[in-house]
Design an enzyme around this catalytic site. Structure first.
Site, short mmCIF file in Angstrom:
data_model
loop_
_atom_site.label_atom_id
_atom_site.label_comp_id
_atom_site.label_asym_id
_atom_site.label_seq_id
_atom_site.Cartn_x
_atom_site.Cartn_y
_atom_site.Cartn_z
CG ASP A 200 -0.32 -0.06 2.54
OD1 ASP A 200 0.05 0.99 3.07
OD2 ASP A 200 -0.21 -1.17 3.09
CG ASP B 248 -5.70 4.31 7.49
OD1 ASP B 248 -5.85 3.87 8.64
OD2 ASP B 248 -4.59 4.68 7.05
CD GLU C 262 -3.38 4.09 10.94
OE1 GLU C 262 -2.41 3.90 11.71
OE2 GLU C 262 -3.36 3.81 9.73
#
Length: 435
Positions: free
Chosen positions: A36, A123, A125
């Site tokens: 990624d 994403d 986080e």
């Protein structure tokens, strides 16, 4: 994607990990290793060995502040040209606000450059609110919007953060096998996953097993279910080992990547971007190549016979040892076409613009690359006389004097024509411009 806190090492038996992660259905991509990318991997991305897919950051939101990732489009093109299945992810710093999620998806969904059906991952986080329910609602809102737009939604994070802030069972109830979870055993360079620290939880389709898939840092991931096939109709591998992926639908970025993918190595020209193949050990002149060059991307500065000159490190390599990533369009020129020098121009920048060698450009105008050009100078950029130029491939024992004597020219002129002095070293296999 990087962790914000140190991972808790989880010792889990290999077979237990596999029983959670691998369904009975066999998909073509199952077991594939991929990367990624974000801005840290540059305009053309960074590679580990034997990569099959790339998940590329388009941008994201942090508490309502939207940002685009300038590398997104060029990385999609480069990955497609290198035969990788390309997918997308967004930084989803929405906390527990579905409204911030709405703003982000309204902005980014029309900008997705990977094919319909491909992964668009969120994403999550950092920045979670104190409400697990609100956080989960915001994530599910985003995943529903992604699915409604015709893409494959995924949730990315790491296990401790997920357990603390998200009800992942609600995610799996609506989107089975949609988790992309990270857990690293250490920070050593790793080509393959270590299932001894697999983050055992149901529904994991992608496992990010390292942030050191290559020297200098690169996330490595393994596809456990075949989910990276999403958006692709298979692939074809030629006898030479080049892989062509087949997107289910096309976008401007994937079209450009496919154009580069379909361009043969014999058609590489000045200005194209190429990646040095892993396993390449020697330059065109036979001298040993440092291992750090493998997998790196360079701009072609010159082409001579079967060799290309890599910009930045100024070394010649056989074109069979590179992969074409992006190909430039060449301005249409006809016999007698000219270019007026602008401030800041150089022999190289003008030659790059017209897909020429800078030595050819200079010679076509009765000059060498050591000649000074000034704003307002008019240069001939026609390709009419390119084929009349002569090159010589240096052999063991050659010198500027011996080569110049062979062609009846001054050794000083020979050296200058090649951007060197008579004290510069020349190597067997090096191509020199004669006239």
């Amino acid at each position: 994607m990087k962790f914000k806190t140190k991972l808790i090492t989880l010792v889990v038996a290999f077979l237990a990990a596999i029983s959670f992660a691998l369904p009975s259905q066999v998909n073509a991509a199952k077991g594939d290793i991929g990367v990624d990318w974000a801005v840290y991997q540059g305009a053309n991305g960074k590679y580990g060995t034997n990569n099959k897919f790339a998940i590329i950051q388009a941008g994201g939101t942090q508490g309502g502040t939207l940002y685009d990732q300038w590398t997104y489009a060029s990385q999609v093109k480069a990955a497609q040209a290198n035969g990788l299945k390309t997918h997308t992810y967004l930084w989803y710093g929405v906390g527990g606000s579905a409204d911030i999620g709405r703003q982000a998806l309204d902005y980014f969904l029309p900008k997705i450059l990977t094919p319909k059906g491909s992964i668009v991952a969120l994403d999550y986080e950092d920045g979670a609110s104190s409400s697990m329910a609100a956080n989960t609602d915001a994530i599910l809102y985003g995943m529903r919007r992604i699915a409604q737009a015709g893409y494959t939604p995924m949730y990315y994070s790491y296990k401790p953060y997920t357990l603390a802030h998200v009800d992942y069972q609600r995610i799996l109830a609506e989107f089975p096998n949609s988790l992309w979870i990270a857990a690293y055993p250490d920070y050593q360079i790793r080509a393959l996953p270590d299932y001894g620290v697999f983050p055992s939880m149901p529904g994991i389709a992608l496992y990010q097993f390292t942030s050191m898939h290559a020297a200098g840092g690169l996330d490595g991931n393994v596809d456990l279910t075949g989910i990276t096939d999403s958006g692709y109709n298979g692939s074809t591998t030629t006898d030479s080992g080049k892989t062509y992926v087949k997107p289910s639908t096309n976008t401007p970025a994937t079209n450009a990547g496919q154009q580069a993918n379909n361009t043969t190595l014999s058609q590489i020209k000045v200005g194209d971007s190429v990646k040095v193949n892993f396993g390449t050990t020697r330059w065109a002149n036979g001298v040993a190549m440092p291992s750090w060059v493998q997998g790196k991307t360079y701009t072609v500065q010159q082409v001579s016979g079967s060799n290309v000159l890599l910009g930045g490190i100024m070394s010649w390599i056989n074109r069979s040892n590179v992969e074409l990533l992006t190909t430039t369009s060449v301005p249409s020129v006809s016999s007698g076409s000219t270019y007026t020098v602008q401030s800041g121009d150089s022999w190289w920048s003008i030659a790059y613009k017209y897909g020429m060698s800078m030595y050819t450009l200079a010679a076509n105008n009765g000059k060498t690359i050591s000649s000074v050009i000034y704003p307002g100078d008019v240069l001939r950029v026609s390709g009419a006389s390119y084929s009349s130029h002569t090159y010589y491939t240096a052999r063991s024992g050659d010198s500027f004097w011996s080569i110049a004597n062979k062609y009846g020219i001054s050794m000083y002129t020979l050296a200058a024509n090649n951007g060197k002095s008579i004290y510069s070293l020349i190597y067997p296999g090096e191509d020199l411009y004669i006239r």
